[in-house]
Design an enzyme around this catalytic site. Structure first.
Site, PDB file in Angstrom:
ATOM      1  CG  HIS A  26      -6.042  -0.402   5.647  1.00 45.39           C
ATOM      2  ND1 HIS A  26      -6.569  -1.651   5.847  1.00 45.39           N
ATOM      3  CD2 HIS A  26      -6.159  -0.153   4.319  1.00 45.39           C
ATOM      4  CE1 HIS A  26      -6.997  -2.129   4.689  1.00 45.39           C
ATOM      5  NE2 HIS A  26      -6.752  -1.258   3.751  1.00 45.39           N
ATOM      6  NE  ARG A  42      -9.773  -8.444   4.284  1.00 39.28           N
ATOM      7  CZ  ARG A  42      -9.220  -7.520   3.521  1.00 39.28           C
ATOM      8  NH1 ARG A  42      -8.205  -6.800   3.971  1.00 39.28           N
ATOM      9  NH2 ARG A  42      -9.658  -7.306   2.303  1.00 39.28           N
ATOM     10  CG  ASP A  92      -6.992  -4.286   8.113  1.00 38.48           C
ATOM     11  OD1 ASP A  92      -6.420  -4.880   7.197  1.00 38.48           O
ATOM     12  OD2 ASP A  92      -7.214  -3.053   8.091  1.00 38.48           O
ATOM     13  NE  ARG A 106      -3.991  -2.070   2.166  1.00 38.61           N
ATOM     14  CZ  ARG A 106      -3.963  -3.189   2.867  1.00 38.61           C
ATOM     15  NH1 ARG A 106      -2.978  -3.436   3.684  1.00 38.61           N
ATOM     16  NH2 ARG A 106      -4.942  -4.075   2.749  1.00 38.61           N
TER      17      ARG A 106
HETATM   18  P1  NAD Z   1     -10.430   1.398  -9.492  1.00 35.96           P
HETATM   19  O1  NAD Z   1      -9.242   1.623 -10.365  1.00 35.96           O
HETATM   20  O2  NAD Z   1     -11.443   0.369  -9.851  1.00 35.96           O
HETATM   21  O3  NAD Z   1     -11.212   2.789  -9.326  1.00 35.96           O
HETATM   22  C1  NAD Z   1     -10.571   3.999  -9.087  1.00 35.96           C
HETATM   23  C2  NAD Z   1     -11.386   5.071  -9.753  1.00 35.96           C
HETATM   24  O4  NAD Z   1     -10.815   6.343  -9.430  1.00 35.96           O
HETATM   25  C3  NAD Z   1     -11.406   4.951 -11.289  1.00 35.96           C
HETATM   26  O5  NAD Z   1     -12.744   4.890 -11.750  1.00 35.96           O
HETATM   27  C4  NAD Z   1     -10.696   6.219 -11.736  1.00 35.96           C
HETATM   28  O6  NAD Z   1     -11.210   6.753 -12.951  1.00 35.96           O
HETATM   29  C5  NAD Z   1     -10.947   7.158 -10.569  1.00 35.96           C
HETATM   30  N1  NAD Z   1      -9.994   8.260 -10.514  1.00 35.96           N
HETATM   31  C6  NAD Z   1      -8.642   8.201 -10.648  1.00 35.96           C
HETATM   32  N2  NAD Z   1      -8.124   9.447 -10.548  1.00 35.96           N
HETATM   33  C7  NAD Z   1      -9.160  10.288 -10.347  1.00 35.96           C
HETATM   34  C8  NAD Z   1      -9.260  11.688 -10.168  1.00 35.96           C
HETATM   35  N3  NAD Z   1      -8.186  12.456 -10.188  1.00 35.96           N
HETATM   36  N4  NAD Z   1     -10.470  12.217  -9.990  1.00 35.96           N
HETATM   37  C9  NAD Z   1     -11.592  11.450  -9.981  1.00 35.96           C
HETATM   38  N5  NAD Z   1     -11.557  10.115 -10.165  1.00 35.96           N
HETATM   39  C10 NAD Z   1     -10.356   9.536 -10.328  1.00 35.96           C
HETATM   40  O7  NAD Z   1      -9.830   1.135  -8.026  1.00 35.96           O
HETATM   41  P2  NAD Z   1     -10.609   0.439  -6.818  1.00 35.96           P
HETATM   42  O8  NAD Z   1     -10.391  -1.017  -6.858  1.00 35.96           O
HETATM   43  O9  NAD Z   1     -11.968   0.997  -6.738  1.00 35.96           O
HETATM   44  O10 NAD Z   1      -9.751   1.004  -5.593  1.00 35.96           O
HETATM   45  C11 NAD Z   1      -9.826   2.371  -5.238  1.00 35.96           C
HETATM   46  C12 NAD Z   1      -8.933   2.649  -4.042  1.00 35.96           C
HETATM   47  O11 NAD Z   1      -9.469   1.983  -2.882  1.00 35.96           O
HETATM   48  C13 NAD Z   1      -7.508   2.113  -4.204  1.00 35.96           C
HETATM   49  O12 NAD Z   1      -6.595   3.047  -3.655  1.00 35.96           O
HETATM   50  C14 NAD Z   1      -7.512   0.826  -3.388  1.00 35.96           C
HETATM   51  O13 NAD Z   1      -6.218   0.463  -2.942  1.00 35.96           O
HETATM   52  C15 NAD Z   1      -8.416   1.238  -2.253  1.00 35.96           C
HETATM   53  N6  NAD Z   1      -8.968   0.162  -1.456  1.00 35.96           N
HETATM   54  C16 NAD Z   1      -9.057   0.390  -0.133  1.00 35.96           C
HETATM   55  C17 NAD Z   1      -9.547  -0.562   0.712  1.00 35.96           C
HETATM   56  C18 NAD Z   1      -9.632  -0.246   2.177  1.00 35.96           C
HETATM   57  O14 NAD Z   1      -9.721  -1.144   3.035  1.00 35.96           O
HETATM   58  N7  NAD Z   1      -9.594   1.009   2.570  1.00 35.96           N
HETATM   59  C19 NAD Z   1      -9.988  -1.800   0.201  1.00 35.96           C
HETATM   60  C20 NAD Z   1      -9.923  -2.001  -1.181  1.00 35.96           C
HETATM   61  C21 NAD Z   1      -9.390  -1.022  -1.994  1.00 35.96           C
END
Ligand code: NAD
Length: 322
Positions: free
Chosen positions: A184, A160, A157, A97
């Site tokens: 995280h 899980r 977490d 991450r």
């Molecule tokens: P994804 O690539 O499917 O979606 C990301 C979206 O953000 C895309 O649609 C993209 O167009 C958009 N985007 C990118 N730059 C942008 C901007 N400047 N303005 C507006 N929109 C923008 O990714 P995802 O699988 O949805 O994951 C998103 C984030 O969530 C990642 O950082 C991932 O690591 C995180 N995540 C966090 C957890 C958690 O426990 N907090 C769990 C899973 C994923």
């Protein structure tokens, strides 16, 4: 409903989701199924993606709760109760991450000012990774009070951990009370000393009700909770169902003013001697965001591990120009 009528009457709960990718769209879907929000706006740099997701979600409406779902822009954050920040790149297989930090910090520098230009009332709920450093970046960049910037943190977490313990002891995860705190990420800390089922510490549970939990089993469970994201990403490329459910739980606690104790990330202000870093501790979540953080009677090992986690997050934050 126009925005004007919405502000004068008791208005509908609005959730804005910035980043309509896997996590953002699944969060919208979960919100729709559970009926927490009456208005869900999807904002994405890829407008077509947001439009497509909104269409797909709207077509499920005969089978879900009624709500208004649309692809919008930052002006739609104006009367949002919660703005979820899920924009940014996801982890690539094998990527930590923290590797993501620079890429997603740049995204946040772009989106957070646009959100706060339209609202200083909404709670910002950060879900993009690396979560704790980005929660800190969102707080700094937004200029909002720290309580109003909440990271999903170790709620996933913790979920899980509770699931894995539930599996081991044959009880459902909601009946397992246990926390993972800190980052995280890889330095997260499983709080074994306080984990309990039906008010019984786990050793007591085993003695009274059967089951075993030796050091090796504990190590394996904590590792499975910690490694889950990597294991899922390797298999299916991304994780989104559990985080979406967790985000809905946080949103519910906020908009219904529930005072729920959830392991979310927020700015540490003189807790366990920690300051100026965002990390997860059990926080009381309500309309104010994280209104306070609960202190736990940690043992020395857990306390040391939390300090280590804070140090790792602080080092990540130090690489950002905020
Ligand atoms: P994804 O690539 O499917 O979606 C990301 C979206 O953000 C895309 O649609 C993209 O167009 C958009 N985007 C990118 N730059 C942008 C901007 N400047 N303005 C507006 N929109 C923008 O990714 P995802 O699988 O949805 O994951 C998103 C984030 O969530 C990642 O950082 C991932 O690591 C995180 N995540 C966090 C957890 C958690 O426990 N907090 C769990 C899973 C994923």
């Amino acid at each position: 409903m126009t925005d004007e009528t919405a502000t004068t009457s008791k208005r509908a709960v609005r959730v804005a989701i910035v980043g309509a990718g896997n996590v953002g769209a699944t969060c919208a879907y979960a919100l729709l199924l559970n009926g927490t929000a009456a208005e869900i706006v999807l904002i994405d740099a890829n407008r077509e993606r947001a439009e497509g997701e909104a269409m797909d979600l709207n077509h499920g409406m005969p089978f879900t709760r009624p709500a208004r779902v649309w692809a919008g822009d930052y002006a739609d954050c104006a009367i949002a109760d919660v703005v979820v920040l899920t924009a940014g790149a996801a982890q690539r297989p094998g990527e930590t991450r923290l590797d993501l930090l620079k890429r997603n910090a740049a995204v946040f520098q772009q989106i957070v000012p646009q959100v706060v230009q339209h609202t200083r009332e909404a709670i910002l709920l950060v879900a993009a990774n690396p979560l704790d450093a980005l929660t800190y970046a969102a707080w700094k960049t937004s200029g909002l009070p720290a309580s109003r910037v909440v990271g999903s943190g170790t709620i996933l977490d913790t979920a899980r951990f509770r699931y894995l313990l539930g599996q081991r002891f044959g009880v459902e995860p909601r009946s397992v009370h246990a926390f993972i705190i800190g980052e995280h990420g890889d330095s997260q800390v499983a709080i074994w000393s306080l984990a309990n089922i039906a008010g019984m510490r786990l050793d007591d549970f085993c003695r009274m009700n059967g089951g075993t939990l030796d050091a090796e089993a504990k190590r394996e469970i904590a590792q499975n909770a910690r490694r889950a994201a990597y294991d899922i990403i390797r298999r299916k490329g991304a994780t989104y169902y559990a985080i979406a459910a967790a985000l809905v739980r946080i949103i519910e606690a906020i908009v219904r003013d529930q005072n729920s104790v959830l392991t979310v990330s927020s700015l540490a202000e003189n807790v366990y001697g920690l300051n100026d870093v965002c990390l997860s501790l059990p926080g009381v979540v309500n309309r104010q965001g994280v209104s306070r953080v609960l202190l736990l009677p940690l043992d020395a090992e857990e306390r040391g591990a939390l300090e280590n986690s804070a140090r790792i997050i602080r080092e990540a934050i130090a690489t950002l120009s905020l």
